[in-house]
Structures are given as structure tokens and as C-alpha cells.
Scaffold this motif. Sequence first.
Motif, PDB file in Angstrom:
ATOM      1  N   LEU A 309       0.843  -1.185   0.000  1.00 14.82           N
ATOM      2  CA  LEU A 309       0.000   0.000   0.000  1.00 14.82           C
ATOM      3  C   LEU A 309       0.887   1.246   0.000  1.00 14.82           C
ATOM      4  CD1 LEU A 309      -3.184   0.427   2.200  1.00 14.82           C
ATOM      5  CD2 LEU A 309      -1.770   2.347   1.520  1.00 14.82           C
ATOM      6  N   ALA A 310       0.897   1.969  -1.117  1.00 11.18           N
ATOM      7  CA  ALA A 310       1.756   3.138  -1.241  1.00 11.18           C
ATOM      8  C   ALA A 310       1.345   4.215  -0.246  1.00 11.18           C
ATOM      9  CB  ALA A 310       1.676   3.694  -2.670  1.00 11.18           C
ATOM     10  N   PRO A 311       2.294   4.835   0.443  1.00  7.98           N
ATOM     11  CA  PRO A 311       1.975   5.848   1.459  1.00  7.98           C
ATOM     12  C   PRO A 311       1.097   6.980   0.936  1.00  7.98           C
ATOM     13  CG  PRO A 311       4.274   5.218   1.631  1.00  7.98           C
ATOM     14  CD  PRO A 311       3.755   4.562   0.391  1.00  7.98           C
ATOM     15  N   GLU A 312       1.267   7.357  -0.327  1.00  6.58           N
ATOM     16  CA  GLU A 312       0.493   8.485  -0.848  1.00  6.58           C
ATOM     17  C   GLU A 312      -1.000   8.164  -1.018  1.00  6.58           C
ATOM     18  OE1 GLU A 312       2.708   6.608  -4.422  1.00  6.58           O
ATOM     19  OE2 GLU A 312       3.100   7.094  -2.305  1.00  6.58           O
ATOM     20  N   LEU A 317      -7.762   6.576   1.862  1.00  6.49           N
ATOM     21  CA  LEU A 317      -8.274   5.237   2.171  1.00  6.49           C
ATOM     22  C   LEU A 317      -8.391   4.943   3.661  1.00  6.49           C
ATOM     23  CD1 LEU A 317      -6.264   3.226  -0.514  1.00  6.49           C
ATOM     24  CD2 LEU A 317      -8.674   3.915  -0.602  1.00  6.49           C
ATOM     25  N   PHE A 318      -7.879   5.815   4.528  1.00  8.40           N
ATOM     26  CA  PHE A 318      -7.933   5.588   5.973  1.00  8.40           C
ATOM     27  C   PHE A 318      -8.658   6.743   6.648  1.00  8.40           C
ATOM     28  CE2 PHE A 318      -4.631   2.764   4.729  1.00  8.40           C
ATOM     29  CZ  PHE A 318      -4.523   1.790   5.713  1.00  8.40           C
ATOM     30  N   ASP A 319      -9.291   6.449   7.793  1.00 10.42           N
ATOM     31  CA  ASP A 319      -9.848   7.535   8.592  1.00 10.42           C
ATOM     32  C   ASP A 319      -8.757   8.065   9.529  1.00 10.42           C
ATOM     33  OD1 ASP A 319      -9.652   5.865  10.806  1.00 10.42           O
ATOM     34  OD2 ASP A 319     -11.801   5.700  11.137  1.00 10.42           O
ATOM     35  N   ARG A 320      -9.107   9.046  10.348  1.00  6.34           N
ATOM     36  CA  ARG A 320      -8.100   9.694  11.187  1.00  6.34           C
ATOM     37  C   ARG A 320      -7.588   8.802  12.306  1.00  6.34           C
ATOM     38  NH1 ARG A 320     -10.535  15.879  11.837  1.00  6.34           N
ATOM     39  NH2 ARG A 320     -10.429  16.417   9.604  1.00  6.34           N
ATOM     40  N   ASN A 323      -8.154   3.482  10.661  1.00  6.77           N
ATOM     41  CA  ASN A 323      -8.982   2.388  10.161  1.00  6.77           C
ATOM     42  C   ASN A 323      -9.047   2.453   8.642  1.00  6.77           C
ATOM     43  OD1 ASN A 323      -9.948   1.429  12.819  1.00  6.77           O
ATOM     44  ND2 ASN A 323     -10.920   3.445  12.895  1.00  6.77           N
ATOM     45  N   VAL A 324      -8.783   1.343   7.980  1.00  6.11           N
ATOM     46  CA  VAL A 324      -8.808   1.320   6.527  1.00  6.11           C
ATOM     47  C   VAL A 324     -10.245   1.190   6.028  1.00  6.11           C
ATOM     48  CG1 VAL A 324      -8.570  -1.191   6.239  1.00  6.11           C
ATOM     49  CG2 VAL A 324      -7.667   0.349   4.495  1.00  6.11           C
ATOM     50  N   GLY A 325     -10.537   1.859   4.926  1.00  7.02           N
ATOM     51  CA  GLY A 325     -11.845   1.752   4.297  1.00  7.02           C
ATOM     52  C   GLY A 325     -11.841   0.666   3.241  1.00  7.02           C
ATOM     53  N   PRO A 326     -12.871   0.597   2.400  1.00  7.79           N
ATOM     54  CA  PRO A 326     -12.925  -0.400   1.324  1.00  7.79           C
ATOM     55  C   PRO A 326     -11.787  -0.160   0.323  1.00  7.79           C
ATOM     56  CG  PRO A 326     -15.098   0.552   1.735  1.00  7.79           C
ATOM     57  CD  PRO A 326     -14.114   1.400   2.472  1.00  7.79           C
ATOM     58  N   THR A 327     -11.114  -1.236  -0.075  1.00  6.00           N
ATOM     59  CA  THR A 327      -9.956  -1.118  -0.947  1.00  6.00           C
ATOM     60  C   THR A 327     -10.106  -1.961  -2.208  1.00  6.00           C
ATOM     61  OG1 THR A 327      -8.885  -2.827   0.412  1.00  6.00           O
ATOM     62  CG2 THR A 327      -8.275  -0.533   0.836  1.00  6.00           C
ATOM     63  N   VAL A 328      -9.486  -1.472  -3.281  1.00  3.03           N
ATOM     64  CA  VAL A 328      -9.394  -2.204  -4.542  1.00  3.03           C
ATOM     65  C   VAL A 328      -7.969  -2.724  -4.669  1.00  3.03           C
ATOM     66  CG1 VAL A 328      -9.460  -2.022  -7.058  1.00  3.03           C
ATOM     67  CG2 VAL A 328     -11.192  -0.851  -5.676  1.00  3.03           C
ATOM     68  N   LEU A 388     -12.401   8.705   0.532  1.00  8.68           N
ATOM     69  CA  LEU A 388     -12.774   8.191  -0.785  1.00  8.68           C
ATOM     70  C   LEU A 388     -14.112   7.467  -0.745  1.00  8.68           C
ATOM     71  CD1 LEU A 388     -12.024   7.891  -3.746  1.00  8.68           C
ATOM     72  CD2 LEU A 388     -10.811   5.754  -3.164  1.00  8.68           C
ATOM     73  N   GLU A 389     -14.356   6.708   0.318  1.00 11.81           N
ATOM     74  CA  GLU A 389     -15.635   6.004   0.427  1.00 11.81           C
ATOM     75  C   GLU A 389     -16.783   6.977   0.465  1.00 11.81           C
ATOM     76  OE1 GLU A 389     -19.180   4.531   2.126  1.00 11.81           O
ATOM     77  OE2 GLU A 389     -17.799   5.773   3.323  1.00 11.81           O
ATOM     78  N   ARG A 390     -16.663   8.057   1.209  1.00 14.40           N
ATOM     79  CA  ARG A 390     -17.720   9.074   1.259  1.00 14.40           C
ATOM     80  C   ARG A 390     -17.964   9.687  -0.123  1.00 14.40           C
ATOM     81  NH1 ARG A 390     -19.369  10.930   6.259  1.00 14.40           N
ATOM     82  NH2 ARG A 390     -18.141  10.249   8.062  1.00 14.40           N
ATOM     83  N   GLU A 391     -16.881   9.961  -0.817  1.00 16.81           N
ATOM     84  CA  GLU A 391     -17.012  10.603  -2.123  1.00 16.81           C
ATOM     85  C   GLU A 391     -17.677   9.649  -3.128  1.00 16.81           C
ATOM     86  OE1 GLU A 391     -14.168  12.364  -5.688  1.00 16.81           O
ATOM     87  OE2 GLU A 391     -13.325  12.025  -3.677  1.00 16.81           O
TER      88      GLU A 391
END
Length: 394
Positions: A309-312, A317-320, A323-328, A388-391
Amino acid sequence: MGDDGRRHIGTAERRDRLALRQRLAGAARAGSPEEVAGALVALHGTDPATVHLAVGARLADAAKTVSGTERALYEDGTLVRMHGMRHTVFVFPAELTAAVHASTGIGVAARERASLLKDMAAAGAPDAVWLAEVEESALTALARRGQATAAELARDEPRLKERFVYAAGKSYEGVHTVSTRLLRVLGVEGKVVRGRPLGSWTSSQFRWAPAPEHPELDPAGARAELLRRWLTACGPATEGDLKWWTGWPVTQVRRALAAIGAREVSLDTGTGYVAAGDTGPVAAPEPWAALLPALDPTAMGWQQRDWYLAPELRPALFDRSGNVGPTVWWNGRVIGGWAQRADGGIAWRVLDGTGVGREAEAAIGAEAERLAAWVGTTRITPRFRTPLERELSA
């Protein structure tokens, strides 16, 4: 083999191991939820939907996700939702619950009970003798009912409704009920587990159930067994990964590594460990894509994640809270995220700079269709939402 005689496992091979052992490559997919949980050791259970979504992403026949997972959790009892590492709720194979409790739960449970008694005493609430009586009565009521909500148990044992002020005078002052705190303590102590939810498989409202009986294991032996299983599923891993995943002090991690005869290997990022006999190469799988849910155990499996998982990409993809969100995923690395729209469709996005082509996009699109087909009319909103999930869900 490196100059120091250690086997070198590079990033490409780590991704191949991830694909096969985490049941993500097409040919490696599992036949049942029990197979998935056994391969991963633990499924994050803080968000109820994560369990089903993590299973569905790895089943050969995803249409059986809900029925199979509910059967395993609530009928056969082959999977158990309980507190585990890092004071987090997971779903474990039933045969692993004794090792989880002895290796991790006992120490946490002692601190949780002491904290509850301290908070009650500070608030002038009843003492430990009173609490022991309430606990015994509540457990008796739960055994009689089989499964029950906290409200149902409070009807059987009204003292569970007792309220006390927590952190009086502080900015975070609040009012707690005995039932909420006590049931949490009993969960960490391995006396109760989370049962069938009140609503659908996405519901966060649940019943409590008596914990399945299991032998009392030696804590050191239990830590060795849990670490052996995790290294088999996730190795190679660094000492930092191991300490983070287990939540144990580094001295316990090192003793467990020695107890199982773990082998030291070199990684592109330093030193890692694999289980004894697991230093051999693995065959690369066919190209694969996956849509994994928020808090998926693969995305959250290691503390050090730059190799997949690239740092950028992390801010999107993470909350504050981390916690990771849904990923591709594409061939062992995270390349974007996804979300469910209000109409039930699956929206996904490959983030800039990942350099994927038509083959990847076609495979990801097929996984999105596969996910939408088995989820059907159910609507999913992650408990911990990410930018990203919200968007994508808007």
C-alpha cells in the motif's frame, strides 16, 4: 540466499504469498466461511458487515456468503465472535478460542474488571461483592435464555440497570449502566460472546450468548500457537508487525518466536520471520483483482504496509484513527477504493499514479459485479468512513 545465509523474500514474493494464503487469487478461493477464517486466523468483527464482506471476497461461490456465514456463526458454532488481540472484536475459528483467550484475553480482562470497579467506586456505586452477585444472576439468566439482549437480561436482573457517573467533572464525563460495562468485561473474560444480531447481517445491535466451553491453556503455549498460525498465514512479518497484531509486549513476542522455531529471513525492508519449514518459494498466481471491505484482515494485517500500500494513497483510504476503508486490489497491492451507492451499485476508483491497464480494470469491474450480485438489496455503510468512500458513495 543472502550473503548472511538467510533466505531473501522480496516484495513480489510477499505479494504472491498474500494472494494465495489470504485466499484472494481466483484459484485459491475457499469453499466455506470456516476455510476463510482458518486461512486468515481472525476476521475483524468490530463492523458486523466486514465479516460477511471479507468472506464473500474469498469464496469461490460468493452467493453462499450470507447463509454460510450465519450458519457457521449462529447454528453450527464453528465460528465465534469474541474479543481478541488489541482489545478488538474478531471472528475466530471455534478451535482457536482457547488460545486467543489464554494468550490475550486474560491479561486484558483483569485490567477491564479493575477499571470497572474503580469507576464504580469513584461514583459511589455498589461494591465488588454486589457486582459479583449481579454477574452470577445475569449469567444464570443468559444460560436459561440461550441468547439475549442487554435489555432482556436487565428484565431478568434489574440491578443491571444501575447507572453511575463516569469521570465526574471531566470534559468526557458520562453516565454508564452496569449492563454495558459488565457485559463488556464478561466478553473479554471469555464468559460471553456476541450472538445473532437483531437485524440483518449488517446490524450492529446484537444478542449475547454464553461462551462455548474450552480448555484453560498455558498462556505461553497459547501465545506460541497463535503466533505460529498467524505467521503461517501472514509470514514473513517483522517483529513490529507481530507486536502490533498481537498487542503483546515485545518480550512475549520474542519468546513465542523462539518457542515455535521461527526462521529469520531478509526482506526488502529489513528483517522478517516465517514459521519453521516455510522458507521455500511459492508459485506466482494468475493475475487477480479483489474488492475488500473496510477493516479487512488483509488490508489491516501488518503494521508496516508499504510493500502493498503506497503511502500516498493512505489519506484517501484511511480515517483519522487509522482504520482502513474499502480497498481495490490488483496483483497484491492496493490501487484504489470502492463504495456502494444509494442505488446499490458498486462505484470504484483507481487512484492516480498506480499505473494499471485494461486487464486490471476489466478484472476489477468483474469483481464489482460479483460483489453487487451477492449483496443484492442490502445497503452497506462502513462504521468507520474514509474520504474516498464518502465521495464514491455520494
